[in-house]
Design a protein around this motif. Structure first.
Motif, mmCIF file in Angstrom:
data_model
loop_
_atom_site.group_PDB
_atom_site.id
_atom_site.type_symbol
_atom_site.label_atom_id
_atom_site.label_comp_id
_atom_site.label_asym_id
_atom_site.label_seq_id
_atom_site.Cartn_x
_atom_site.Cartn_y
_atom_site.Cartn_z
ATOM 1 N N LEU A 18 0.828 -1.210 0.000
ATOM 2 C CA LEU A 18 0.000 0.000 0.000
ATOM 3 C C LEU A 18 0.860 1.256 0.000
ATOM 4 C CD1 LEU A 18 -2.864 1.229 0.257
ATOM 5 C CD2 LEU A 18 -2.520 1.170 2.726
ATOM 6 N N ARG A 19 1.898 1.275 0.832
ATOM 7 C CA ARG A 19 2.722 2.478 0.982
ATOM 8 C C ARG A 19 3.806 2.641 -0.074
ATOM 9 N NH1 ARG A 19 2.465 4.994 6.206
ATOM 10 N NH2 ARG A 19 1.078 3.835 7.566
ATOM 11 N N VAL A 20 4.363 1.535 -0.568
ATOM 12 C CA VAL A 20 5.449 1.619 -1.558
ATOM 13 C C VAL A 20 5.176 0.608 -2.688
ATOM 14 C CG1 VAL A 20 7.948 1.763 -1.851
ATOM 15 C CG2 VAL A 20 6.987 2.078 0.422
ATOM 16 N N PRO A 21 4.126 0.856 -3.480
ATOM 17 C CA PRO A 21 3.740 -0.105 -4.521
ATOM 18 C C PRO A 21 4.747 -0.242 -5.666
ATOM 19 C CG PRO A 21 2.446 1.892 -4.721
ATOM 20 C CD PRO A 21 3.240 2.012 -3.437
ATOM 21 N N SER A 22 5.685 0.687 -5.765
ATOM 22 C CA SER A 22 6.713 0.575 -6.814
ATOM 23 C C SER A 22 7.766 -0.466 -6.452
ATOM 24 C CB SER A 22 7.387 1.927 -7.044
ATOM 25 O OG SER A 22 8.056 2.346 -5.866
ATOM 26 N N VAL A 23 7.770 -0.916 -5.196
ATOM 27 C CA VAL A 23 8.779 -1.882 -4.735
ATOM 28 C C VAL A 23 8.142 -3.168 -4.210
ATOM 29 C CG1 VAL A 23 10.635 -2.273 -3.056
ATOM 30 C CG2 VAL A 23 10.416 -0.051 -4.182
ATOM 31 N N PHE A 24 7.025 -3.040 -3.481
ATOM 32 C CA PHE A 24 6.420 -4.200 -2.842
ATOM 33 C C PHE A 24 5.114 -4.605 -3.509
ATOM 34 C CE2 PHE A 24 8.870 -2.008 0.463
ATOM 35 C CZ PHE A 24 9.712 -3.034 0.869
ATOM 36 N N THR A 25 4.803 -5.887 -3.412
ATOM 37 C CA THR A 25 3.577 -6.452 -3.954
ATOM 38 C C THR A 25 3.142 -7.582 -3.032
ATOM 39 O OG1 THR A 25 2.542 -7.317 -5.958
ATOM 40 C CG2 THR A 25 4.759 -8.126 -5.467
ATOM 41 N N ALA A 26 2.071 -8.256 -3.364
ATOM 42 C CA ALA A 26 1.631 -9.424 -2.597
ATOM 43 C C ALA A 26 1.756 -10.662 -3.476
ATOM 44 C CB ALA A 26 0.196 -9.253 -2.149
ATOM 45 N N VAL A 27 2.288 -11.716 -2.909
ATOM 46 C CA VAL A 27 2.402 -13.008 -3.585
ATOM 47 C C VAL A 27 1.842 -14.052 -2.630
ATOM 48 C CG1 VAL A 27 3.976 -14.726 -4.539
ATOM 49 C CG2 VAL A 27 4.423 -12.298 -4.914
ATOM 50 N N ASP A 28 0.824 -14.761 -3.067
ATOM 51 C CA ASP A 28 0.151 -15.744 -2.215
ATOM 52 C C ASP A 28 -0.310 -15.113 -0.896
ATOM 53 O OD1 ASP A 28 0.505 -17.764 -4.107
ATOM 54 O OD2 ASP A 28 2.453 -18.320 -3.278
ATOM 55 N N GLY A 29 -0.722 -13.857 -0.956
ATOM 56 C CA GLY A 29 -1.245 -13.165 0.201
ATOM 57 C C GLY A 29 -0.206 -12.540 1.115
ATOM 58 N N LEU A 30 1.072 -12.776 0.854
ATOM 59 C CA LEU A 30 2.147 -12.241 1.687
ATOM 60 C C LEU A 30 2.889 -11.138 0.957
ATOM 61 C CD1 LEU A 30 3.614 -15.592 3.052
ATOM 62 C CD2 LEU A 30 2.014 -14.040 4.196
ATOM 63 N N GLY A 31 3.506 -10.240 1.708
ATOM 64 C CA GLY A 31 4.306 -9.179 1.110
ATOM 65 C C GLY A 31 5.518 -9.754 0.394
ATOM 66 N N ALA A 32 5.901 -9.112 -0.689
ATOM 67 C CA ALA A 32 7.056 -9.545 -1.468
ATOM 68 C C ALA A 32 7.643 -8.342 -2.194
ATOM 69 C CB ALA A 32 6.652 -10.616 -2.475
ATOM 70 N N VAL A 33 8.895 -8.464 -2.572
ATOM 71 C CA VAL A 33 9.555 -7.428 -3.359
ATOM 72 C C VAL A 33 9.302 -7.740 -4.830
ATOM 73 C CG1 VAL A 33 11.757 -6.340 -3.904
ATOM 74 C CG2 VAL A 33 11.306 -7.117 -1.583
ATOM 75 N N ILE A 34 8.983 -6.716 -5.604
ATOM 76 C CA ILE A 34 8.764 -6.893 -7.038
ATOM 77 C C ILE A 34 10.071 -7.378 -7.661
ATOM 78 C CG2 ILE A 34 8.285 -5.678 -9.205
ATOM 79 C CD1 ILE A 34 6.426 -3.828 -7.566
ATOM 80 N N PRO A 35 10.024 -8.459 -8.449
ATOM 81 C CA PRO A 35 11.252 -8.980 -9.062
ATOM 82 C C PRO A 35 12.017 -7.877 -9.801
ATOM 83 C CG PRO A 35 9.451 -10.492 -9.427
ATOM 84 C CD PRO A 35 8.862 -9.242 -8.809
ATOM 85 N N GLY A 36 13.327 -7.855 -9.586
ATOM 86 C CA GLY A 36 14.189 -6.860 -10.207
ATOM 87 C C GLY A 36 14.409 -5.633 -9.348
ATOM 88 N N ARG A 37 13.651 -5.490 -8.261
ATOM 89 C CA ARG A 37 13.771 -4.315 -7.392
ATOM 90 C C ARG A 37 14.556 -4.628 -6.118
ATOM 91 N NH1 ARG A 37 13.444 0.433 -8.206
ATOM 92 N NH2 ARG A 37 11.984 1.044 -6.635
ATOM 93 N N GLU A 38 14.956 -5.871 -5.922
ATOM 94 C CA GLU A 38 15.621 -6.296 -4.691
ATOM 95 C C GLU A 38 16.851 -5.451 -4.370
ATOM 96 O OE1 GLU A 38 14.940 -8.339 -7.265
ATOM 97 O OE2 GLU A 38 13.847 -10.086 -6.508
#
Length: 62
Positions: A18-38
């Motif tokens: 919600l706060r940093v959608p350019s970096v974080f997303t949800a995968v299987d309901g859990l927070g995750a880093v968008i691939p390539g942004r690690e």
């Protein structure tokens, strides 16, 4: 530096996506880093702020 979300600690509040959608997303309901942004996201101030504010303390910056 590298940013990651520990799936063992995350309890899916959704704050990171919600706060940093350019970096974080949800995968299987859990927070995750968008691939390539690690690696590029770790130095961004809003990512560091989110790591400090994460309710489950699941965001790691190494």
């Amino acid at each position: 530096m590298r940013v990651s979300v520990d799936p063992e600690m995350c309890y899916a509040s959704g704050e990171c996506a919600l706060r940093v959608p350019s970096v974080f997303t949800a995968v299987d309901g859990l927070g995750a880093v968008i691939p390539g942004r690690e690696e590029t996201a770790a130095d961004e101030p809003q990512v560091r702020d989110m790591a400090e504010r994460c309710p489950s303390q699941a965001i790691r910056i190494q």
